[in-house]
Design a protein around this motif. Structure first.
Motif, PDB file in Angstrom:
ATOM      1  N   VAL A  90      18.828  14.680  -3.646  1.00  0.00           N
ATOM      2  CA  VAL A  90      18.145  13.390  -3.525  1.00  0.00           C
ATOM      3  C   VAL A  90      16.649  13.601  -3.749  1.00  0.00           C
ATOM      4  O   VAL A  90      16.051  14.501  -3.166  1.00  0.00           O
ATOM      5  N   TYR A  91      16.089  12.763  -4.596  1.00  0.00           N
ATOM      6  CA  TYR A  91      14.645  12.747  -4.796  1.00  0.00           C
ATOM      7  C   TYR A  91      14.069  11.564  -4.032  1.00  0.00           C
ATOM      8  O   TYR A  91      14.600  10.457  -4.099  1.00  0.00           O
ATOM      9  N   ILE A  92      12.993  11.829  -3.304  1.00  0.00           N
ATOM     10  CA  ILE A  92      12.287  10.787  -2.564  1.00  0.00           C
ATOM     11  C   ILE A  92      10.862  10.756  -3.095  1.00  0.00           C
ATOM     12  O   ILE A  92      10.187  11.793  -3.130  1.00  0.00           O
ATOM     13  N   GLY A  93      10.436   9.576  -3.521  1.00  0.00           N
ATOM     14  CA  GLY A  93       9.072   9.418  -4.016  1.00  0.00           C
ATOM     15  C   GLY A  93       8.291   8.495  -3.099  1.00  0.00           C
ATOM     16  O   GLY A  93       8.812   7.474  -2.652  1.00  0.00           O
ATOM     17  N   ILE A  94       7.057   8.873  -2.797  1.00  0.00           N
ATOM     18  CA  ILE A  94       6.196   8.027  -1.974  1.00  0.00           C
ATOM     19  C   ILE A  94       4.847   7.912  -2.668  1.00  0.00           C
ATOM     20  O   ILE A  94       4.262   8.925  -3.071  1.00  0.00           O
ATOM     21  N   GLN A 100       0.822  -1.216   0.000  1.00  0.00           N
ATOM     22  CA  GLN A 100       0.000   0.000   0.000  1.00  0.00           C
ATOM     23  C   GLN A 100       0.858   1.270   0.000  1.00  0.00           C
ATOM     24  O   GLN A 100       0.418   2.317  -0.443  1.00  0.00           O
ATOM     25  N   ILE A 101       2.073   1.159   0.550  1.00  0.00           N
ATOM     26  CA  ILE A 101       2.987   2.307   0.573  1.00  0.00           C
ATOM     27  C   ILE A 101       4.287   1.893  -0.104  1.00  0.00           C
ATOM     28  O   ILE A 101       4.873   0.855   0.224  1.00  0.00           O
ATOM     29  N   ASN A 102       4.726   2.702  -1.063  1.00  0.00           N
ATOM     30  CA  ASN A 102       5.955   2.432  -1.793  1.00  0.00           C
ATOM     31  C   ASN A 102       6.823   3.679  -1.755  1.00  0.00           C
ATOM     32  O   ASN A 102       6.310   4.800  -1.863  1.00  0.00           O
ATOM     33  N   VAL A 103       8.131   3.462  -1.587  1.00  0.00           N
ATOM     34  CA  VAL A 103       9.075   4.567  -1.484  1.00  0.00           C
ATOM     35  C   VAL A 103      10.209   4.346  -2.472  1.00  0.00           C
ATOM     36  O   VAL A 103      10.765   3.251  -2.544  1.00  0.00           O
TER      37      VAL A 103
END
Length: 152
Positions: free
Chosen positions: A111-115, A88-91
């Motif tokens: 740094v790019y962080i995707g959620i 359900q949650i992806n990073v």
């Protein structure tokens, strides 16, 4: 930090990661907490462009056009991960931990962080000012967990 595992458990949510510049540090940090096995689904270290393309199925034209360290690549990584993981949650994390490899346009510490949580998508651009590779990686992990915590 322990509260993230508890919160995920309480809400019956699974989490997965696709890491590049942190090299598995995010997965390692989460799995150091007791109870993580109930919430942690999948961790991939897609360090090379080949891994991003072949494992995550990020379009190689996207990487050619924008680079592996870009909001576009980060978004593709997290969307592809969510298809693979069924969590359900992806990073996703992609960036330049240094000490080399930076440019004026893409400095060390970028740094790019995707959620992705259900249909919510958050891509953040971060410039970490820490001086060492390890400190940038740790700052990235901390920021990733803070963002996850704010979304659950």
């Amino acid at each position: 930090m322990k509260n993230i595992v508890k919160k995920l458990q309480q809400k019956k949510l699974k989490i997965s990661f696709a890491e590049s510049c942190t090299g598995g540090m995010l997965a390692s940090t989460l799995t150091s907490i007791s109870g993580a096995s109930k919430v942690f689904n999948l961790g991939l270290v897609t360090y090379s462009n080949d891994a991003k393309i072949n494992i995550l199925k990020v379009n190689k034209k996207l990487i050619r056009k924008h680079g592996a360290v870009s909001a576009e690549c980060c978004e593709a990584m997290v969307k592809c991960l969510s298809k693979l993981s069924k969590a359900q949650i992806n990073v996703s994390i992609t960036g330049i931990a240094g000490p080399n490899g930076g440019t004026k346009a893409k400095p060390v510490g970028l740094v790019y962080i995707g959620i992705k949580k259900s249909n919510k998508l958050l891509i953040t651009k971060n410039i970490f000012k820490q001086k060492t590779r390890n400190a940038i990686q740790k700052a990235t992990v901390k920021k990733s967990l803070e963002l996850v915590n704010s979304l659950i």
